[in-house]
Design an enzyme around this catalytic site. Structure first.
Site, PDB file in Angstrom:
ATOM      1  N   ASN A 159       0.833  -1.207   0.000  1.00  0.00           N
ATOM      2  CA  ASN A 159       0.000   0.000   0.000  1.00  0.00           C
ATOM      3  C   ASN A 159       0.863   1.250   0.000  1.00  0.00           C
ATOM      4  O   ASN A 159       2.036   1.195   0.368  1.00  0.00           O
ATOM      5  CB  ASN A 159      -0.905   0.013   1.241  1.00  0.00           C
ATOM      6  N   CYS A 160       0.238   2.377  -0.370  1.00  0.00           N
ATOM      7  CA  CYS A 160       0.988   3.618  -0.426  1.00  0.00           C
ATOM      8  C   CYS A 160       1.496   3.959   0.979  1.00  0.00           C
ATOM      9  O   CYS A 160       0.840   3.631   1.943  1.00  0.00           O
ATOM     10  CB  CYS A 160       0.134   4.764  -0.980  1.00  0.00           C
ATOM     11  N   PRO A 161       2.665   4.524   1.109  1.00  0.00           N
ATOM     12  CA  PRO A 161       3.485   5.117   0.040  1.00  0.00           C
ATOM     13  C   PRO A 161       4.457   4.142  -0.640  1.00  0.00           C
ATOM     14  O   PRO A 161       5.202   4.560  -1.509  1.00  0.00           O
ATOM     15  CB  PRO A 161       4.283   6.170   0.820  1.00  0.00           C
ATOM     16  N   SER A 210       0.769   6.672   4.067  1.00  0.00           N
ATOM     17  CA  SER A 210       1.461   7.881   3.622  1.00  0.00           C
ATOM     18  C   SER A 210       1.402   8.979   4.677  1.00  0.00           C
ATOM     19  O   SER A 210       2.327   9.777   4.794  1.00  0.00           O
ATOM     20  CB  SER A 210       0.857   8.409   2.320  1.00  0.00           C
ATOM     21  N   ASP A 242      -2.488  -1.924  -5.347  1.00  0.00           N
ATOM     22  CA  ASP A 242      -3.194  -0.844  -4.662  1.00  0.00           C
ATOM     23  C   ASP A 242      -3.836   0.084  -5.709  1.00  0.00           C
ATOM     24  O   ASP A 242      -3.130   0.710  -6.488  1.00  0.00           O
ATOM     25  CB  ASP A 242      -2.182  -0.074  -3.801  1.00  0.00           C
TER      26      ASP A 242
END
Lengths: 78, 385
Positions: free
Chosen positions: A16-18, B78, A43
Site C-alpha cells: 500500500n501507499c506510500p 502515507s 493498490d
C-alpha cells in the site's frame, strides 16, 4: 496493448501507499536515462499517485494496463 | 510526538474549533475530488507525500509550525510516512489519520433532535464525508432507522449505548449517491425494511411496500410515522411525518434547494412530478413541521447545535425563487438550467441498493466515497458564490 522494451521490472503487489511510489522512485533513481521500468501494483490508489508523481518528476508514463496481475505501469526515466 | 487519531476525533476537534492544520498528502486529483469538510473554518493544505520524497526540505517548509498538524492520506501509510518526516524536522505535535480518508467518508456522528421530555428520542446522524443525514427514532426500546448508511458498526454501537433493538428501517427513496444499509441491516438483525414500490419494484430483497396516507408506529405505543408519497427526485420518493412534528424529507425538501429530479435520466417527466409534489403535497403540509432533510450542501445550514433542522415555512420562504415558480414550464426550465453531470458511480450504487449487485466490501467502500450531488441548484449556487 503496446509492448515496451522493458529494462527492469518491479513487483509492488500487495503493498500500500506510500511503498509502491517509494520503491518506484528508488528503482528509477538507479536506472539510466531513457531506460524503461515496468512496475506492477495491486493498490488502486497507485493509479492517480503514479500519474501525479511522473508528471511532477518529469519521468514519462509510457503506458498503463489493468490485468490479472494488477495495475501495470511502464515508466521511462527522464 | 507522532500519534494516530480517528476520524471521529478529528470531527470533535473541528467542532470544538481547536487550532490545527490539516495536511492532506494525497495527490492533487484525489484531494480535489474529496476532502475533509469542517463545520468550522480550518486551515488545510495539500502537499502530496511524493513531494516529501522528492524534495523533503522544500515540502516541509510548506507546513506552518505554529499549529498541531493532522495528516490525512488515502489509507494511513502515507500520512504516517509524512508524519515521521515532520517529527524528524522538529515538529512536536503531529497526528496521522488511522484508516485514511475512507474512515472520514464513513464516519457518522449523532445529535439528539427532540425535547428530552418527549417519550421518544429522535436522533440525527450526520455523515460529514457525504454531507448526508440519516435518522434514528427510539421508542419503548425499539429503534427505527431512516435511510441508514452501510456503517453497521455505528448502528449496533448506537443501539447498545441506548439500550434499544433495531426493528425496522424506512427508505425515503432508492439512493444513487450512497449505499444504503437497510438490506444489510435486515439480513443481520431481521429488521423489516419499508420502501416505496415506485423505486423498489423488482428489488432482490423483501420489503414492506408503503402507500401514501398510511400510518406506521415507531413502537406499539410510540409516535406515528405517517407516509407522504412525494415523487419527483425519484418516482418512489417518500416523506415521513413523525409525531405530527417532524418531516424526514429524504432528497425531496432540502434546507437550500430541492432534490434534483434529473438523476434518473427523465428530467422533464420527473420535473413535472416534482412540480406537482411541491404544489399538491409540500405546500399543503403544516408549515410548522420541522424538516429533517437527507442532505445538506454546506455546514452553514446547520443551527448552533450543528443540527440540520428548519421549519417548512422558513424553508419555503428561504427558497422563494424555487417555491414561487407558478407554472410547470418555468419549473422545468429551472431544472434543466441546473442540470449537471452526475458521478458515473451513481448507476452502480442504485443497483447495489436494489440488491442487483453485490460488490466486495472494499469495492463498496470505494463506491461510497465522495460528497453527494443531489440538490437541484447546488451547482448554480456554487457558481454564483
Amino acid at each position: 496493448m503496446t509492448e515496451f522494451n522493458v529494462d527492469q521490472e518491479l513487483d509492488c503487489k500487495g503493498l500500500n501507499c506510500p511503498l509502491p511510489v517509494i520503491k518506484t522512485k528508488k528503482a528509477i533513481d538507479a536506472m539510466e536515462s531513457g531506460q524503461i521500468l515496468k512496475m506492477v501494483a495491486t493498490d488502486p490508489g497507485s493509479k492517480n499517485d503514479i500519474s501525479a508523481w511522473t508528471s511532477r518528476t518529469g519521468h514519462e508514463l509510457l503506458g498503463t494496463d489493468e490485468n490479472d496481475e494488477g495495475f501495470v505501469y511502464f515508466i521511462k526515466k527522464k | 510526538m507522532l500519534t494516530p487519531y480517528s476520524a471521529k476525533q478529528l470531527f470533535d476537534w473541528l467542532t470544538q474549533a481547536e487550532e490545527l492544520l490539516i495536511l492532506d498528502v494525497r495527490n492533487e486529483e484525489d484531494f480535489n475530488r474529496f476532502k475533509v469538510e469542517s463545520p468550522v473554518e480550518v486551515d488545510m493544505i495539500n502537499v502530496p507525500y511524493f513531494d516529501f520524497m522528492e524534495e523533503e526540505e522544500a515540502s516541509v517548509a510548506k507546513v506552518p509550525r505554529d499549529k498541531k498538524v493532522r495528516v490525512v492520506c488515502a489509507k494511513e501509510g502515507s500520512a504516517k510516512y509524512v508524519g515521521e518526516i515532520l517529527i524528524a524536522h522538529g515538529f512536536e505535535d503531529v497526528g496521522y489519520l488511522t484508516q485514511g480518508i475512507v474512515s472520514w467518508g464513513n464516519m457518522l456522528t449523532d445529535k439528539r433532535i427532540n425535547d428530552t421530555a418527549d417519550t421518544y428520542e429522535l436522533w440525527q446522524f450526520v455523515r460529514p464525508g457525504k454531507a448526508s443525514l440519516n435518522y434514528g427514532l427510539i421508542s419503548e426500546g425499539e429503534l427505527t432507522l431512516f435511510d441508514p448508511s452501510r456503517n453497521m458498526e455505528f448502528y449496533s454501537q448506537f443501539a447498545e449505548a441506548h439500550d434499544c433493538k433495531l426493528t425496522q428501517t424506512f427508505e425515503t427513496h432508492l439512493q444513487a449517491d450512497y449505499i444504503s444499509g437497510s438490506r444489510f441491516l435486515a439480513e443481520k438483525t431481521g429488521a423489516v425494511v419499508h420502501a416505496h414500490a415506485g423505486d423498489f419494484l423488482g428489488a432482490s430483497f423483501e420489503y414492506v411496500s408503503i402507500q401514501d396516507g398510511e400510518t406506521y408506529k415507531a413502537s406499539p405505543k410510540g409516535p406515528d410515522i405517517r407516509i407522504v408519497h412525494t415523487p419527483g427526485h425519484t418516482p418512489g420518493s417518500t416523506c415521513y411525518i413523525i409525531d405530527g412534528k417532524y418531516v424526514i424529507s429524504g432528497d425531496t425538501i432540502f434546507i437550500i434547494s430541492l432534490g434534483r429530479p434529473d438523476l434518473g435520466g427523465k428530467a422533464v417527466e420527473w420535473a413535472t412530478m416534482l412540480y406537482e409534489t411541491v404544489n399538491q403535497k409540500i405546500k399543503k403540509m403544516d408549515p410548522n413541521l420541522q424538516v429533517l432533510p437527507g442532505h445538506y450542501i454546506q455546514w452553514s445550514e446547520a443551527n448552533e447545535d450543528l443540527v440540520f433542522e428548519k421549519s417548512l415555512g422558513k424553508i419555503i420562504e428561504g427558497n422563494a425563487s424555487i417555491y414561487g415558480i407558478d407554472n410547470d414550464k418555468d419549473f422545468q426550465k429551472f431544472i434543466l438550467e441546473n442540470i449537471r453531470k452526475q458521478p458515473d458511480v451513481y448507476a452502480e450504487i442504485r443497483k447495489v441498493n436494489a440488491g442487483w449487485l453485490n460488490p466486495e466490501d472494499d469495492e463498496q467502500s470505494t463506491m461510497d466515497l465522495g460528497k453527494n450531488e443531489c440538490a437541484a441548484s447546488a451547482y448554480a449556487a456554487q457558481q454564483a458564490s
